[in-house]
Design an enzyme around this catalytic site. Structure first.
Site, PDB file in Angstrom:
ATOM      1  N   GLU A   2      -0.251  -1.408   5.567  1.00  0.00           N
ATOM      2  CA  GLU A   2       1.228  -1.175   6.939  1.00  0.00           C
ATOM      3  C   GLU A   2       0.992   0.851   7.234  1.00  0.00           C
ATOM      4  O   GLU A   2       1.561   0.896   8.205  1.00  0.00           O
ATOM      5  CB  GLU A   2       2.128  -1.474   6.056  1.00  0.00           C
ATOM      6  N   ASP A   7       0.626  -1.446  -0.085  1.00  0.00           N
ATOM      7  CA  ASP A   7       0.028  -0.110   0.130  1.00  0.00           C
ATOM      8  C   ASP A   7       0.973   1.263  -0.019  1.00  0.00           C
ATOM      9  O   ASP A   7       1.881   1.413  -0.040  1.00  0.00           O
ATOM     10  CB  ASP A   7      -0.818   0.069   1.005  1.00  0.00           C
TER      11      ASP A   7
END
Length: 384
Positions: A145, A83
């Protein structure tokens, strides 16, 4: 021999950058990472890796990928998150979702933080495809994350992957990191009762109660900083930042509600649950004093501090291969979660943290070959 479905580094990087995968606590900005996971799975399975896509509980459009080459009780994990943070398109000089080459750099959202790590890890792995590995090589790709660490938490809950060593390829300029602070984002919500400002007895002012909460937190910060120090960090003490405050609705009304959000960065050796409990106990007596209700809540579960032994096998190997002494950083990573699975863990990857979360994020060309070379040497040491 390179397969058509496992392209070269630049092509892989371009495809990953072109696949938006923003994770954000704001649902309107949050996006799926499944397109990135699918690309990585296709490339790695084509190279002979056994792949497992792990759905994230409670998130239908999120998943981790565990790709394994070889088997055995030890082995090496090369880990990254899929991400990115949100972005301000108008501040970019080029399209954040198109890989752009200029000034000996690759520009694009996620080039250094941290989609760029995956093509380099795959390029290093290609060298070993036709060699029998004595221990497994695992390429790990995680979700969320940047927002919740839910991908890493799901791995911890599942107890996998299992290996002896783990390298998390966050942007550190290829300097090994063996220690970082934790991160907590917390809130204090106060509910009083509103009334006409001409008569304070008509209500209970949440803002006045918050004034004492602020003082309590500042005193607590002083206590923490006098108790805990670690000179290996540039900022050697735990920090507590009062980030934002909202309350009330009009000057002539007694403030009925007030909310504070703050950030706390604990040092290794400090327990985030104990810190939360201590804060809750300190602000609780203010309820009776001001006639209000006070709730201390977490904005997300938090990231524990991380510390490896500076003399560990992996730290010493990374120091020899890079020529840099292992360091500490203030930002949080997934390292404590992988370490919790029993792995000797470091953070080390291409690019600079100074470029992360910024417009015109880039990965410099001169980081690419050294990264691949270092990862090849690590694979040879821990997997052959």
């Amino acid at each position: 021999m390179t397969s058509p479905t496992c392209p070269d580094i630049v092509t892989m990087l371009a495809e990953l950058i072109a696949s938006p995968s923003v994770s954000c606590t704001n649902p309107s900005l949050d996006q799926s990472n499944l397109d990135v996971i699918e690309k990585l799975e296709n490339w790695l399975s084509d190279l002979g890796f056994k792949t497992e896509v792990m759905p994230i509980p409670g998130a239908e459009n999120k998943a981790n990928l565990i790709a394994t080459l070889g088997s055995g009780p030890g082995g090496l994990v090369l880990s990254g998150h899929t991400d990115t943070v949100p972005y301000n398109d108008e501040l970019w000089a080029s399209n954040p979702f198109r890989l752009t080459e200029r000034d000996n750099r690759f520009y694009g959202l996620g080039t250094c933080d941290m989609k760029g790590f995956f093509p380099l890890a795959i390029a290093a792995a290609k060298k070993f495809i036709d060699q029998p590995l004595q221990q497994p090589l695992i390429i790990l790709a995680t979700a969320d994350e940047e927002s919740s660490m839910n991908g890493a938490r799901a791995l911890a809950e599942a107890g996998k992957p299992k290996a002896r060593y783990a390298v998390i390829g966050e942007p550190t300029g290829l300097r090994p990191i063996y220690m970082h602070k934790g991160m907590m984002m917390e809130s204090v919500r106060i509910t009083g009762s509103s009334g006409h400002s001409s008569d304070p007895s008509l209500g209970n002012n949440a803002l006045e109660a918050m004034h004492s909460v602020l003082g309590t937190l500042i005193d607590f910060r002083k206590e923490l900083q006098s108790t805990y120090q670690n000179s290996d960090f540039a900022v050697s003490v735990p920090t507590l930042n009062l980030g934002c405050i909202h309350g009330g609705d009009n000057p002539n009304r007694i403030c009925g509600q007030c909310e504070l959000e703050y950030d706390l960065r604990p040092l290794p050796g400090m327990n985030i649950d104990n810190l939360r409990e201590s804060i809750a106990q300190r602000v609780k007596p203010l309820e009776e004093q001001f006639g209000v209700q006070i709730s201390a809540e977490s904005l997300f579960p938090g990231i524990p501090p991380f510390q490896n032994d500076a003399s560990s096998e992996l730290v010493q190997t990374a120091e020899k291969l890079t020529g840099y002494t292992a360091q500490s950083v203030a930002f949080g990573t997934e390292a404590p979660f992988l370490q919790g699975l029993g792995m000797d863990t470091i953070v080390m990857g291409p690019g600079s943290i100074d470029q992360a979360h910024q417009p015109d994020e880039y990965l410099a060309f001169d980081q690419i070959k050294p990264t691949v070379a270092i990862l090849e040497q690590m694979i040879a040491k821990y997997c052959l």
